[in-house]
Design a protein around this motif. Sequence first.
Motif, PDB file in Angstrom:
ATOM      1  N   ARG A 106       0.844  -1.370   0.108  1.00  7.61           N
ATOM      2  CA  ARG A 106      -0.012   0.007  -0.011  1.00  7.61           C
ATOM      3  C   ARG A 106       0.761   1.351   0.107  1.00  7.61           C
ATOM      4  N   VAL A 107       2.205   1.101   0.499  1.00  9.19           N
ATOM      5  CA  VAL A 107       2.899   2.390   0.265  1.00  9.19           C
ATOM      6  C   VAL A 107       3.739   2.508  -0.827  1.00  9.19           C
ATOM      7  N   PHE A 108       3.891   1.503  -1.591  1.00  5.62           N
ATOM      8  CA  PHE A 108       4.777   1.623  -2.822  1.00  5.62           C
ATOM      9  C   PHE A 108       4.220   2.712  -3.604  1.00  5.62           C
ATOM     10  N   THR A 109       5.161   3.354  -4.443  1.00  6.53           N
ATOM     11  CA  THR A 109       5.041   4.558  -5.261  1.00  6.53           C
ATOM     12  C   THR A 109       4.648   5.769  -4.513  1.00  6.53           C
ATOM     13  N   ARG A 110       4.834   5.795  -3.074  1.00  7.96           N
ATOM     14  CA  ARG A 110       4.418   6.834  -2.527  1.00  7.96           C
ATOM     15  C   ARG A 110       5.847   7.428  -2.096  1.00  7.96           C
ATOM     16  N   THR A 111       7.170   6.917  -2.611  1.00  5.05           N
ATOM     17  CA  THR A 111       8.156   7.440  -2.313  1.00  5.05           C
ATOM     18  C   THR A 111       8.765   6.923  -0.981  1.00  5.05           C
ATOM     19  N   LEU A 112       8.311   6.037  -0.174  1.00  7.12           N
ATOM     20  CA  LEU A 112       8.735   5.897   1.099  1.00  7.12           C
ATOM     21  C   LEU A 112       9.889   4.906   0.716  1.00  7.12           C
ATOM     22  N   GLU A 155      12.106   5.371  -1.363  1.00  3.88           N
ATOM     23  CA  GLU A 155      13.091   6.313  -1.575  1.00  3.88           C
ATOM     24  C   GLU A 155      13.847   7.062  -0.126  1.00  3.88           C
ATOM     25  N   ALA A 156      12.629   7.285   0.551  1.00  7.44           N
ATOM     26  CA  ALA A 156      13.009   7.847   2.137  1.00  7.44           C
ATOM     27  C   ALA A 156      13.939   6.954   2.940  1.00  7.44           C
ATOM     28  N   ILE A 157      13.500   5.559   2.661  1.00  8.09           N
ATOM     29  CA  ILE A 157      14.155   4.552   3.423  1.00  8.09           C
ATOM     30  C   ILE A 157      15.674   4.442   3.104  1.00  8.09           C
ATOM     31  N   PHE A 158      15.817   4.350   1.648  1.00  3.27           N
ATOM     32  CA  PHE A 158      17.313   4.236   0.947  1.00  3.27           C
ATOM     33  C   PHE A 158      17.895   5.475   1.507  1.00  3.27           C
ATOM     34  N   LEU A 159      17.564   6.814   1.499  1.00  2.84           N
ATOM     35  CA  LEU A 159      18.330   7.873   1.947  1.00  2.84           C
ATOM     36  C   LEU A 159      18.613   7.718   3.290  1.00  2.84           C
ATOM     37  N   SER A 160      17.740   7.225   4.058  1.00  4.60           N
ATOM     38  CA  SER A 160      17.937   7.138   5.600  1.00  4.60           C
ATOM     39  C   SER A 160      19.218   6.095   5.802  1.00  4.60           C
ATOM     40  N   LEU A 161      19.073   5.118   5.017  1.00  6.19           N
ATOM     41  CA  LEU A 161      20.252   3.858   4.861  1.00  6.19           C
ATOM     42  C   LEU A 161      21.559   4.562   4.638  1.00  6.19           C
ATOM     43  N   LEU A 162      21.446   5.549   3.651  1.00  6.88           N
ATOM     44  CA  LEU A 162      22.824   5.885   3.115  1.00  6.88           C
ATOM     45  C   LEU A 162      23.115   6.915   4.157  1.00  6.88           C
ATOM     46  N   GLU A 163      22.355   7.710   4.857  1.00  8.79           N
ATOM     47  CA  GLU A 163      22.923   8.436   6.021  1.00  8.79           C
ATOM     48  C   GLU A 163      23.492   7.536   7.008  1.00  8.79           C
ATOM     49  N   ILE A 164      23.010   6.488   7.342  1.00  3.92           N
ATOM     50  CA  ILE A 164      23.446   5.621   8.387  1.00  3.92           C
ATOM     51  C   ILE A 164      24.877   5.051   8.042  1.00  3.92           C
ATOM     52  N   ALA A 165      24.835   4.507   6.708  1.00  6.68           N
ATOM     53  CA  ALA A 165      26.144   3.952   6.168  1.00  6.68           C
ATOM     54  C   ALA A 165      27.158   5.164   6.035  1.00  6.68           C
ATOM     55  N   LEU A 188      13.451  -2.727  -7.723  1.00  9.68           N
ATOM     56  CA  LEU A 188      13.761  -1.775  -6.538  1.00  9.68           C
ATOM     57  C   LEU A 188      15.116  -1.326  -6.662  1.00  9.68           C
ATOM     58  N   TYR A 189      15.800  -2.181  -6.398  1.00  4.53           N
ATOM     59  CA  TYR A 189      17.590  -1.701  -6.011  1.00  4.53           C
ATOM     60  C   TYR A 189      18.017  -1.196  -7.392  1.00  4.53           C
ATOM     61  N   GLU A 190      17.703  -1.442  -8.819  1.00  4.84           N
ATOM     62  CA  GLU A 190      18.175  -0.811  -9.816  1.00  4.84           C
ATOM     63  C   GLU A 190      17.435   0.775  -9.859  1.00  4.84           C
ATOM     64  N   ARG A 191      15.935   0.707  -9.591  1.00  2.00           N
ATOM     65  CA  ARG A 191      15.664   2.188  -9.350  1.00  2.00           C
ATOM     66  C   ARG A 191      16.276   3.091  -8.468  1.00  2.00           C
ATOM     67  N   LEU A 192      17.003   2.454  -7.273  1.00  3.88           N
ATOM     68  CA  LEU A 192      17.592   3.282  -6.415  1.00  3.88           C
ATOM     69  C   LEU A 192      19.046   3.660  -6.631  1.00  3.88           C
ATOM     70  N   ALA A 232      25.856  13.668  -4.236  1.00  2.00           N
ATOM     71  CA  ALA A 232      24.284  13.179  -3.878  1.00  2.00           C
ATOM     72  C   ALA A 232      23.444  12.362  -4.772  1.00  2.00           C
ATOM     73  N   PRO A 233      22.773  11.433  -4.313  1.00  2.00           N
ATOM     74  CA  PRO A 233      21.932  10.454  -5.223  1.00  2.00           C
ATOM     75  C   PRO A 233      20.689  11.455  -5.937  1.00  2.00           C
ATOM     76  N   SER A 234      20.302  11.249  -6.965  1.00  2.00           N
ATOM     77  CA  SER A 234      19.361  11.813  -7.478  1.00  2.00           C
ATOM     78  C   SER A 234      17.968  11.291  -7.407  1.00  2.00           C
ATOM     79  N   ILE A 235      17.921  10.668  -6.120  1.00  2.00           N
ATOM     80  CA  ILE A 235      16.893  10.047  -5.572  1.00  2.00           C
ATOM     81  C   ILE A 235      15.788  11.069  -4.857  1.00  2.00           C
ATOM     82  N   ARG A 236      14.802  11.314  -5.255  1.00  2.00           N
ATOM     83  CA  ARG A 236      13.848  12.290  -4.498  1.00  2.00           C
ATOM     84  C   ARG A 236      12.411  11.432  -3.652  1.00  2.00           C
TER      85      ARG A 236
END
Length: 99
Positions: free
Chosen positions: A24-30, A32-42, A66-70, A87-91
């Motif tokens: 239900r949350v896919f395509t709502r950019t969640l 991408e937000a999770i990936f950007l958070s993982l990137l900051e943690i890394a 998903l992985y390719e999209r990110l 910075a990644p071009s992910i929004r």
Amino acid sequence: FPSHDIGRIEKKSLWIENWVMSCRVFTRTLEEAIFLSLLEIAKTKKCSEIRGYFLRTEKNEYVCNLYERLGFEMAGKEYFYQITDKAPSIRTKIKYKNG
């Protein structure tokens, strides 16, 4: 990095163990937000890459790219994202507070 079977840090890699989300949350950019958070943690843990696997099942076909999209690349059966200063071009439309 809190484990809880979500991920682990091994040497200079942040490994994604389980990425579970409701369809239900896919395509709502969640994702991408999770990936950007993982990137900051890394980055704070001095990791040079993020790695993960995708195990295809009949229920997760929707996210097979998903992985390719990110921005991940594939190496064998693993996906990896090389961390750089660029910075990644992910929004995402999602705003969150760290901590």
